[in-house]
Write a protein that holds these residues in place. Structure first.
Motif, PDB file in Angstrom:
ATOM      1  N   LYS A  79       0.837  -1.195   0.000  1.00  0.00           N
ATOM      2  CA  LYS A  79       0.000   0.000   0.000  1.00  0.00           C
ATOM      3  C   LYS A  79       0.880   1.256   0.000  1.00  0.00           C
ATOM      4  O   LYS A  79       2.039   1.217   0.362  1.00  0.00           O
ATOM      5  CB  LYS A  79      -0.919   0.005   1.222  1.00  0.00           C
ATOM      6  CG  LYS A  79      -1.945  -1.133   1.230  1.00  0.00           C
ATOM      7  CD  LYS A  79      -2.897  -1.020   2.415  1.00  0.00           C
ATOM      8  CE  LYS A  79      -3.954  -2.125   2.386  1.00  0.00           C
ATOM      9  NZ  LYS A  79      -4.905  -2.015   3.517  1.00  0.00           N
ATOM     10  N   HIS A  80       0.267   2.383  -0.396  1.00  0.00           N
ATOM     11  CA  HIS A  80       0.922   3.698  -0.361  1.00  0.00           C
ATOM     12  C   HIS A  80       2.201   3.693  -1.201  1.00  0.00           C
ATOM     13  O   HIS A  80       3.252   4.166  -0.773  1.00  0.00           O
ATOM     14  CB  HIS A  80       1.242   4.119   1.076  1.00  0.00           C
ATOM     15  CG  HIS A  80       0.092   3.950   2.030  1.00  0.00           C
ATOM     16  ND1 HIS A  80      -1.034   4.734   1.981  1.00  0.00           N
ATOM     17  CD2 HIS A  80      -0.113   3.058   3.041  1.00  0.00           C
ATOM     18  CE1 HIS A  80      -1.892   4.345   2.936  1.00  0.00           C
ATOM     19  NE2 HIS A  80      -1.353   3.328   3.590  1.00  0.00           N
TER      20      HIS A  80
ATOM     21  N   GLU B 115       0.599  -3.536   5.549  1.00  0.00           N
ATOM     22  CA  GLU B 115      -0.210  -3.521   6.763  1.00  0.00           C
ATOM     23  C   GLU B 115      -0.632  -4.937   7.146  1.00  0.00           C
ATOM     24  O   GLU B 115      -1.569  -5.131   7.911  1.00  0.00           O
ATOM     25  CB  GLU B 115      -1.441  -2.628   6.559  1.00  0.00           C
ATOM     26  CG  GLU B 115      -1.070  -1.169   6.291  1.00  0.00           C
ATOM     27  CD  GLU B 115      -2.292  -0.286   6.100  1.00  0.00           C
ATOM     28  OE1 GLU B 115      -3.412  -0.799   6.255  1.00  0.00           O
ATOM     29  OE2 GLU B 115      -2.121   0.903   5.794  1.00  0.00           O
TER      30      GLU B 115
ATOM     31  N   GLY C 218       0.998   3.847   8.569  1.00  0.00           N
ATOM     32  CA  GLY C 218      -0.106   4.131   7.652  1.00  0.00           C
ATOM     33  C   GLY C 218       0.381   4.839   6.405  1.00  0.00           C
ATOM     34  O   GLY C 218       1.097   4.270   5.598  1.00  0.00           O
TER      35      GLY C 218
ATOM     36  N   ARG D  61       0.226   5.188  13.358  1.00  0.00           N
ATOM     37  CA  ARG D  61      -1.130   5.334  13.884  1.00  0.00           C
ATOM     38  C   ARG D  61      -1.240   4.815  15.322  1.00  0.00           C
ATOM     39  O   ARG D  61      -2.018   5.328  16.115  1.00  0.00           O
ATOM     40  CB  ARG D  61      -2.097   4.581  12.971  1.00  0.00           C
ATOM     41  CG  ARG D  61      -2.169   5.186  11.575  1.00  0.00           C
ATOM     42  CD  ARG D  61      -3.112   4.466  10.664  1.00  0.00           C
ATOM     43  NE  ARG D  61      -2.677   3.098  10.397  1.00  0.00           N
ATOM     44  CZ  ARG D  61      -3.016   2.416   9.287  1.00  0.00           C
ATOM     45  NH1 ARG D  61      -3.792   2.991   8.382  1.00  0.00           N
ATOM     46  NH2 ARG D  61      -2.609   1.190   9.110  1.00  0.00           N
TER      47      ARG D  61
ATOM     48  N   HIS E 191      -6.182   7.233  12.908  1.00  0.00           N
ATOM     49  CA  HIS E 191      -7.006   6.554  11.880  1.00  0.00           C
ATOM     50  C   HIS E 191      -6.605   6.969  10.467  1.00  0.00           C
ATOM     51  O   HIS E 191      -7.387   6.840   9.529  1.00  0.00           O
ATOM     52  CB  HIS E 191      -8.483   6.877  12.104  1.00  0.00           C
ATOM     53  CG  HIS E 191      -8.982   6.426  13.459  1.00  0.00           C
ATOM     54  ND1 HIS E 191      -9.021   5.103  13.841  1.00  0.00           N
ATOM     55  CD2 HIS E 191      -9.449   7.147  14.539  1.00  0.00           C
ATOM     56  CE1 HIS E 191      -9.484   5.001  15.058  1.00  0.00           C
ATOM     57  NE2 HIS E 191      -9.756   6.231  15.526  1.00  0.00           N
TER      58      HIS E 191
ATOM     59  N   LYS F 229      -5.416   7.284   6.732  1.00  0.00           N
ATOM     60  CA  LYS F 229      -5.415   6.377   5.595  1.00  0.00           C
ATOM     61  C   LYS F 229      -4.558   6.874   4.443  1.00  0.00           C
ATOM     62  O   LYS F 229      -4.024   6.090   3.663  1.00  0.00           O
ATOM     63  CB  LYS F 229      -6.841   6.160   5.098  1.00  0.00           C
ATOM     64  CG  LYS F 229      -7.692   5.303   6.034  1.00  0.00           C
ATOM     65  CD  LYS F 229      -9.018   4.968   5.378  1.00  0.00           C
ATOM     66  CE  LYS F 229      -9.833   4.018   6.264  1.00  0.00           C
ATOM     67  NZ  LYS F 229     -11.133   3.667   5.645  1.00  0.00           N
ATOM     68  N   SER F 230      -4.437   8.179   4.297  1.00  0.00           N
ATOM     69  CA  SER F 230      -3.623   8.750   3.217  1.00  0.00           C
ATOM     70  C   SER F 230      -3.146  10.106   3.664  1.00  0.00           C
ATOM     71  O   SER F 230      -3.884  10.830   4.362  1.00  0.00           O
ATOM     72  CB  SER F 230      -4.425   8.855   1.921  1.00  0.00           C
ATOM     73  OG  SER F 230      -3.642   9.399   0.883  1.00  0.00           O
TER      74      SER F 230
ATOM     75  N   TRP G  41      -4.141  15.070   5.554  1.00  0.00           N
ATOM     76  CA  TRP G  41      -4.431  13.642   5.582  1.00  0.00           C
ATOM     77  C   TRP G  41      -5.921  13.405   5.734  1.00  0.00           C
ATOM     78  O   TRP G  41      -6.697  14.320   5.983  1.00  0.00           O
ATOM     79  CB  TRP G  41      -3.649  12.966   6.704  1.00  0.00           C
ATOM     80  CG  TRP G  41      -4.081  13.306   8.116  1.00  0.00           C
ATOM     81  CD1 TRP G  41      -4.914  12.604   8.904  1.00  0.00           C
ATOM     82  CD2 TRP G  41      -3.674  14.441   8.877  1.00  0.00           C
ATOM     83  NE1 TRP G  41      -5.076  13.196  10.123  1.00  0.00           N
ATOM     84  CE2 TRP G  41      -4.293  14.346  10.134  1.00  0.00           C
ATOM     85  CE3 TRP G  41      -2.821  15.543   8.631  1.00  0.00           C
ATOM     86  CZ2 TRP G  41      -4.133  15.312  11.135  1.00  0.00           C
ATOM     87  CZ3 TRP G  41      -2.647  16.479   9.630  1.00  0.00           C
ATOM     88  CH2 TRP G  41      -3.299  16.361  10.879  1.00  0.00           C
TER      89      TRP G  41
ATOM     90  N   ASP H 271      -8.894  10.330   7.205  1.00  0.00           N
ATOM     91  CA  ASP H 271      -9.175   9.062   7.888  1.00  0.00           C
ATOM     92  C   ASP H 271     -10.271   8.280   7.162  1.00  0.00           C
ATOM     93  O   ASP H 271     -10.791   7.307   7.670  1.00  0.00           O
ATOM     94  CB  ASP H 271      -9.559   9.301   9.343  1.00  0.00           C
ATOM     95  CG  ASP H 271     -10.822  10.161   9.475  1.00  0.00           C
ATOM     96  OD1 ASP H 271     -11.402  10.512   8.415  1.00  0.00           O
ATOM     97  OD2 ASP H 271     -11.209  10.471  10.606  1.00  0.00           O
ATOM     98  N   GLY H 272     -10.619   8.744   5.949  1.00  0.00           N
ATOM     99  CA  GLY H 272     -11.635   8.081   5.139  1.00  0.00           C
ATOM    100  C   GLY H 272     -12.946   8.806   5.112  1.00  0.00           C
ATOM    101  O   GLY H 272     -13.713   8.664   4.161  1.00  0.00           O
TER     102      GLY H 272
ATOM    103  N   THR I 187      -7.801   8.380  -1.526  1.00  0.00           N
ATOM    104  CA  THR I 187      -6.398   8.783  -1.697  1.00  0.00           C
ATOM    105  C   THR I 187      -6.315  10.292  -1.818  1.00  0.00           C
ATOM    106  O   THR I 187      -7.166  10.930  -2.458  1.00  0.00           O
ATOM    107  CB  THR I 187      -5.795   8.139  -2.958  1.00  0.00           C
ATOM    108  OG1 THR I 187      -5.921   6.729  -2.845  1.00  0.00           O
ATOM    109  CG2 THR I 187      -4.338   8.497  -3.129  1.00  0.00           C
TER     110      THR I 187
END
Length: 1417
Positions: free
Chosen positions: A327-328, A343, A375, A391, A420, A422-423, A433, A435-436, A463
């Motif tokens: 990821k990332h 992850e 993360g 995180r 939390h 995510k990106s 950033w 957290d979704g 993203t």
């Protein structure tokens, strides 16, 4: 030798012995040390000594030396040198005399520098430590670090200031103090300037949408693009210079979005990807798009990392098998790494080196801990670090490129919201950033960071990407270019230099300085060279794993000669191991394959046959031949360019390289430890350079200067590579050895116009002058070059003043070879070779006289022969022309020394052929003289009868005939014979006499032999074979009819033939309907009897006969026998067939009488009396044969195991009668060292035995005691049947038994019709009283008929010549074609084939009258 207690830290005492007895002897001492280049140095050369002892002073402490003594024999002459001494070490003394070497300092980032070095050349003793002093240029920061001498000579300075120049001093220390320092200077990298211009924006993915979001917290998201309502975006990346967005989606596609024009292009689909794309990242310096693919089927959970260009073309697999989702994904071309986060259970931060070309490379885990939950991932290339969210600890970390430094960047946060995440992105010194569900940013206020979220409607965010030029930076040069190099052609110079460490890419101008779009740095050092002389342009041909391409000498103007697809198809995936050229043809040696030729004009390939395993190849351009080395077969071979002619060189060597100097006719080659030379013809092999097999040194890199007659080569050992050279003009004169600055790859080196070219160990092409004063390198390491060559026609010059050089000697005319002189003194001469117009011609003459060989090299076309040999001795002469380039075709001719009178013929012997009791023929035979002393032209045979010399006659016989047939002899005389040989000199002495009488028949041992499926006639006495029927005839069964010189035979198709031996005329008699399993001929009745199965595998066998003369068939008997039949023998007098067959209990010999019982019986189980000596169950183990020389009492010969009731250890040939009663042992082959007789035969005087295991035919007397002298043997291959050609084996009965008497019976009416009358005749009665049970030969019935005449006179009734005739082999004859109701007179006669042959007329019978029926009745 070393003088005891004379070694100190600076001196050594030496003593030597063996001084010559010469007045005023003078010596000098030479020494060399084990450090630095191997070079012998004279100690005080101006002060020679007279004694044999000396103290050598001024040496360096703690250093190994080797010494040797030079004896000055004569002024101005080279001294005589002793062998070197063993290595002698001086004692430790004082601090180190020299500083550490090769101090290297490389900045790792803005605060760290890596330092490495080599130990001092003269440490003065065991080192304890190194001390590193460092200070900045202004003296504000000084440091001192002590480093253990036994640790790795590598050290990292840390906590330095950014963009600061440091001066480094490194010293070494032993037990007696600190030594001098080596100094270096290094500048750390600057920290990246913070970009806080307030510009830029964010891109967000939300389901199927892309949103644009400003940097102000109050900005609202704007809709930019929607992929499709039913798809979700899985990855997004941006190429900022062109404002291009790359998108991956759940539909399996990667698309390119250009926001300014709203155009969308599909780059890759699921069909291309074989899975679903996820994370995307752009390499902004080298213009690549990287992407993660989840392979189908997705339940296997395998992910791959791929790369393509920014247009989606040329996809390349970077890493093929990850069992977790990376990821990332972030690509950092600035520092050369690919980053991602796992992850999974074994999660962490991973990196993969972008510049590692190793296909087996593995990702490195840079940061991983159970205390971390990593993360999002952000690149920070200018500061040589990456930024990662933790995180679990609600922190943002800065991680160095190697993971050794981890710093919490946001420890001063009032309340963090990273748990939390995510990106994440970093822009204008702030993190953004999600957290979704929400998007966050931060603000710095009084040293504390505060986190805030955007005011957004409920949106699912995937993203985040920051769009600003600072996120894709271009490197800035920090130091001047180094290692400036130049390669010169006629009018240009190509420059090369080394970029500063960690320099990525940019638009670089090779001008007076170094530039990128970000700035200019200082000048490099100066480089000097010279241009090439005028001439044609050389070309470099490069071979990589994937392709072959051509470029100029400086690496420009490159073009692909052979693309990847063609190369892989032609070479079948193997690698090129050597290259050469000839005109427009490129020559390639390929591993595990053959040598290939590529015509570069026509782009065609050709394979040179029989060159598998070649490791090196070179071209002789004068003779247009290839020379190649095959070390696995320890040979050097040559072939024409087309491979039509080829051969090995007469040397055994494990050559790895071959190089041709065609102008001088020389071939050079290297083995792993030596350099050798010979002529191109393989002569005059000598060693130019030799290293010990266990020396650890390798010899390679051989190259030739044809014009200058010079060669160079490389010797490599643990200390590096050294360049050797030599002049080859008159003799080998070696040049001074020079050390190469860098190791050279094991491979080729080429000479070109006072330059040497080779591949460095790093894969770069190095161009240097021959003195190694200036060298330059072409950056070819990234190409993966396997081999290269220089193509220039000038490198293959032709001889001066010779338009078409001819250097391959022509063929010597065989007819020109003559012997001149007498047998006591002679010479050999041949016609000279006249086609050579360049180089020297020699003749290689090899003479083999049978007892030894003698080789001679001469410039003349004749040689005297000096050894004494008997007259007419054979000499095997081999002569050919030889030049330095090649050898001519070898003429091999067997000649004879001059002749003399021949010796007497040998082994006179006679054979007697009795035709009748009163008529006989003597066959006289002999062997050639043991010493013919010349070519025999004829033989003179003297035949004498009686005791008187007056009754003699002389016969001349051709030399090819060593036999003569003597006829018209008197039966009561004894004859004497002698023979003399005649040659060109005259008649020699006579042989000893041999006598011969006519009383006893003694046949010549002649046979018909079935060998395989062919048939041949064999004269066992003369050991002469003549093929009668070839293998194509597929002969299976054969039986002879000797009275008319013919034989009957059956082939594998069950066709029956008869062949006449005198004419070889063959006639097919019939084709069987079933399977023929046996055949025999009855020479008395002239019939052929055969055994026929109705079908293959049938138990039933029909015994049938064919009358040869009348071609009529008749069934004799039907028997039941399922066994395979091996032998089928016929006894004419008893009308019996003997069958040798294989049963499950072994071989059996059965007998069938087709005249009486027609029942199959075992020969040895017939009714017999108690006195029989034959075993009832003999162990039959070979062939069987009938001896029919006594027609009415034939004998049976068979092979069986010796002894009764025993396990046979030997085999015996037995003789018995047809009742199998009395058995007599005749011959035991094992007694004479032979195996069992698998085939046997007998004639009147001989027993023949074929031994299969020895492939040998034995023949011996049929009667009497067998001895080694009476046993004869000869080689015979694969015989399966033997048939003697002795007429005595087929005797004929009395003529009365062969013919019929006058037919006295009246013809009998068997039936009448209108136009036909059937006549029945009686079978002639056998002449039992005179002929016993011997059956009569087949008869022919003749019916004479005519209408009844008015008078008997002049009619058929009295004269058969006036009758019509009707002939048949059937005694029932129907005469048709008659007139109805007419009376006819009938008479009959009966005769056999012998009536006509013997002139015996069969008188017709009395007449009988029969009447045809009336018409219509």
């Amino acid at each position: 030798m070393l003088v005891g207690r004379s070694v100190s830290g600076s001196s050594v005492g030496l003593r030597w012995s063996g001084a010559p007895e010469v007045e005023d002897v003078k010596y000098l001492v030479q020494y060399q040390q084990n450090k630095g280049p191997p070079e012998w140095v004279y100690y005080r050369p101006s002060h020679p000594v007279n004694s044999t002892e000396i103290i050598v002073e001024d040496l360096k402490p703690y250093t190994k030396y080797q010494f040797r003594i030079a004896w000055l024999v004569l002024p101005r002459h080279s001294p005589v040198l002793s062998n070197p001494s063993s290595w002698i070490s001086t004692l430790a003394s004082g601090p180190p005399r020299s500083p550490p070497r090769e101090l290297r300092a490389v900045p790792l980032d803005w605060s760290r520098v890596e330092v490495s070095w080599d130990p001092p050349l003269f440490p003065g003793g065991d080192l304890i430590s190194y001390t590193l002093y460092s200070k900045d240029a202004e003296g504000k920061q000084e440091m001192r670090d002590n480093i253990d001498a036994n640790s790795e000579r590598r050290y990292i300075l840390s906590e330095l200031s950014a963009n600061t120049t440091y001066i480094l001093n490194l010293t070494s220390t032993n037990h007696r103090g600190e030594g001098p320092a080596v100094v270096a200077q290094v500048t750390t990298y600057p920290t990246a300037p913070a970009v806080d211009d307030g510009q830029g924006y964010l891109l967000l993915t939300s389901g199927s949408r892309i949103l644009r979001l400003g940097l102000d917290i109050t900005d609202a998201p704007q809709h930019l693009y929607n992929v499709s309502e039913h798809l979700n975006i899985t990855g997004m990346a941006v190429y900022i210079p062109f404002d291009v967005i790359y998108i991956s989606d759940t539909g399996g596609s990667i698309t390119q979005l250009i926001p300014s024009s709203k155009k969308v292009y599909t780059l890759l689909t699921q069909n291309h990807l074989h899975g679903y794309p996820l994370s995307l990242s752009v390499d902004w310096l080298y213009y690549h798009l990287y992407y993660i693919v989840h392979l189908e089927p997705t339940m296997n959970n395998v992910w791959q990392l791929w790369r393509c260009n920014l247009s989606g073309k040329y996809p390349v697999l970077i890493y093929g098998e990850l069992h977790y989702e990376p990821k990332h994904l972030q690509v950092d071309p600035y520092n050369g790494y690919i980053w991602w986060i796992s992850e999974d259970v074994d999660g962490g931060l991973y990196r993969l080196d972008m510049n590692d070309s190793d296909e087996t490379k593995e990702p490195e885990i840079v940061l991983s801990s159970p205390e971390l939950d990593l993360g999002g991932l952000v690149l920070d290339p200018p500061n040589f670090q990456v930024l990662v969210a933790d995180r679990k600890n609600n922190a943002m970390l800065a991680v160095s490129l190697d993971g050794t430094s981890v710093t919490n960047l946001r420890a001063n946060t009032q309340r963090a919201f990273f748990q939390h995440l995510k990106s994440v992105v970093h822009l204008n010194s702030r993190f953004f950033w999600t957290d979704g569900s929400e998007v966050y940013t931060e603000e710095l206020n009084d040293g504390t960071f505060y986190h805030n979220s955007y005011s957004m409607n409920t949106v699912d965010v995937g993203t985040i990407v920051a769009v600003h030029g600072s996120t894709q930076p271009v490197p800035v040069p920090l130091n001047p270019p180094t290692d400036l190099q130049a390669v010169f052609t006629r009018t240009t110079a190509s420059l090369r230099f080394t970029c500063m460490a960690n320099m990525a890419a940019g638009d670089i101008l090779y001008n007076q300085g170094k530039h990128t779009p970000r700035g200019k740095r200082p000048w490099s050092r100066e480089f000097r060279g010279r241009t090439r002389c005028h001439g044609r342009r050389p070309q470099l041909v490069w071979a990589t794993k994937d392709k072959i391409f051509m470029s100029s000498l400086v690496g420009s103007d490159s073009s692909v000669l052979v693309p990847q697809e063609t190369l892989q198809a032609k070479l079948k995936g193997e690698k090129i191991v050597d290259l050469a050229f000839f005109r427009d043809t490129l020559v390639m040696a390929v591993s595990n394959q053959s040598v290939f030729l590529m015509n570069m004009t026509a782009s065609t390939f050709a394979e040179v046959p029989n060159t598998h395993g070649v490791l090196s190849v070179s071209v002789d351009w004068l003779t247009q031949r290839l020379f190649w080395a095959n070390p696995h077969r320890q040979m050097i071979g040559w072939s024409s360019l087309q491979g039509t002619s080829q051969g090995p060189l007469n040397v055994v060597t494990a050559a790895r390289e071959v190089r041709v100097d065609a102008l001088h006719g020389r071939l050079f080659w290297t083995t792993p430890h030596a350099l050798l030379v010979s002529t191109l013809a393989g002569r005059n092999v000598s060693t130019i350079h030799q290293e010990g097999i266990f020396s650890g040194k390798q010899v390679y890199g051989l190259t030739v200067d044809t014009f200058g007659a010079r060669i160079w080569w490389i010797v490599r050992d643990a200390e590096g590579c050294k360049l050797f050279g030599a002049s080859m003009k008159e003799k080998v004169v070696k040049f001074p050895t020079k050390a190469l600055p860098q190791p050279v790859m094991l491979g080729p080196m080429w000479y070109l116009s006072e330059r040497l070219l080779w591949l460095g160990e790093d894969g770069d092409l190095v161009v240097s002058d021959t003195s190694l004063n200036n060298s330059a390198a072409l950056n070819t390491s990234s190409l993966g070059v396997l081999h290269f060559t220089v193509m220039l026609p000038d490198l293959q010059p032709m001889p001066a003043n010779v338009l078409e050089p001819q250097v391959i000697p022509g063929q010597i005319d065989e007819s020109s070879v003559v012997v001149e002189g007498t047998w006591e003194e002679f010479a050999l001469r041949w016609s000279p070779i006249t086609n050579i117009n360049y180089g020297n011609l020699l003749y290689e003459v090899i003479i083999d006289n049978g007892s030894g060989k003698k080789a001679i090299l001469t410039r003349n076309n004749s040689i005297p022969y000096e050894e004494k040999l008997p007259p007419y001795s054979p000499l095997k002469l081999s002569v050919r022309g030889i030049t330095d380039w090649s050898v001519g075709t070898r003429l091999i001719k067997t000649i004879r020394t001059p002749a003399s009178l021949p010796g007497p013929p040998q082994d006179l012997r006679t054979f007697v052929q009795k035709v009748q009791d009163t008529v006989a023929i003597i066959h006289l035979r002999w062997s050639a003289p043991e010493k013919p002393n010349g070519e025999i032209t004829s033989y003179e045979v003297i035949e004498c009868s009686g005791e008187s010399e007056g009754h003699c006659r002389s016969v001349s016989v051709e030399a090819s005939q060593i036999k003569v047939k003597v006829e018209n002899l008197s039966p009561d005389q004894v004859y004497r014979f002698k023979v003399a040989a005649v040659n060109e000199i005259g008649k020699g002495p006579y042989s000893s006499e041999v006598t011969g009488g006519l009383q006893q028949h003694m046949p010549t041992p002649s046979l018909i032999v079935v060998a395989g499926e062919a048939l041949m006639k064999l004269d066992a006495d003369l050991q002469e074979e003549r093929e009668i029927l070839s293998e194509n005839s597929r002969v299976q069964w054969v039986s002879a009819l000797l009275s008319n010189s013919s034989f009957a035979w059956m082939d594998m198709n069950s066709d029956v033939y008869i062949t006449h031996m005198t004419t070889n005329y063959t006639e097919r008699l019939l084709r069987l309907g079933g399977q023929g399993v046996g055949l025999a001929a009855d020479w008395v009745r002239e019939i052929i009897v055969w055994a026929e199965r109705p079908s293959v595998g049938s138990r039933e066998i029909n015994l049938q006969m064919l009358e040869i003369e009348y071609k009529s068939r008749k069934s004799l008997a039907k028997i039941s026998l399922s066994d395979p039949i091996k032998k089928f023998l016929l006894s004419p007098a008893t009308s019996q067939v003997l069958i040798l067959h294989d049963s499950y209990r072994g071989s059996k010999l059965s007998i069938v009488s087709f005249a009486h019982s027609k029942v199959v019986q075992d020969v040895f189980s017939q009714e017999r009396d108690l006195e029989c000596t034959c075993s009832k169950n003999p162990s039959l183990m070979g062939g069987a044969a009938l001896d029919t020389t006594n027609l009415t009492h034939p004998a049976l010969y068979f092979v069986a195991g010796g002894g009764v009731g025993e396990t046979p250890k030997t085999t015996v040939v037995y003789k018995t009668d047809l009742h199998g009663c009395d058995c007599e042992p005749v011959f035991v082959p094992e007694d004479f060292g032979y195996g069992p007789c698998v085939e046997i035969a007998v004639d009147f005087a001989h027993l023949y035995c074929y031994v299969g295991v020895n492939q040998t035919l034995l023949w011996l007397p049929k009667t009497g005691t067998v001895s080694a002298d009476s046993l004869r043997a000869q080689y015979l291959y694969n015989a399966t049947s033997l048939i003697p050609l002795d007429l005595a084996t087929q005797p004929m009965p009395d003529p009365d038994c062969l013919t019929t008497s006058n037919y006295t019976h009246l013809p009998k009416l068997a039936g009448s019709q209108e136009t036909a009358i059937a006549i029945e005749l009686k079978v002639p009665e056998a002449k039992v009283d005179a002929c016993g049970s011997l059956p009569l030969p087949p008869v022919m019935y003749t019916v004479y008929y005519a209408p009844v005449a008015h008078s008997d006179e002049g009619s058929c009734a009295t004269d058969v010549r006036l009758c019509r005739q009707w002939r048949s082999t059937n005694r029932f004859i129907t005469v048709d074609g008659l007139q109805p109701f007419t009376r006819y007179v009938f008479r009959a006669s009966v005769e056999t084939v012998y009536n006509h042959r013997l002139g015996i007329v069969s008188v017709a019978s009395p007449s009988a009258v029969f009447k045809t029926k009336a018409k219509g009745i």
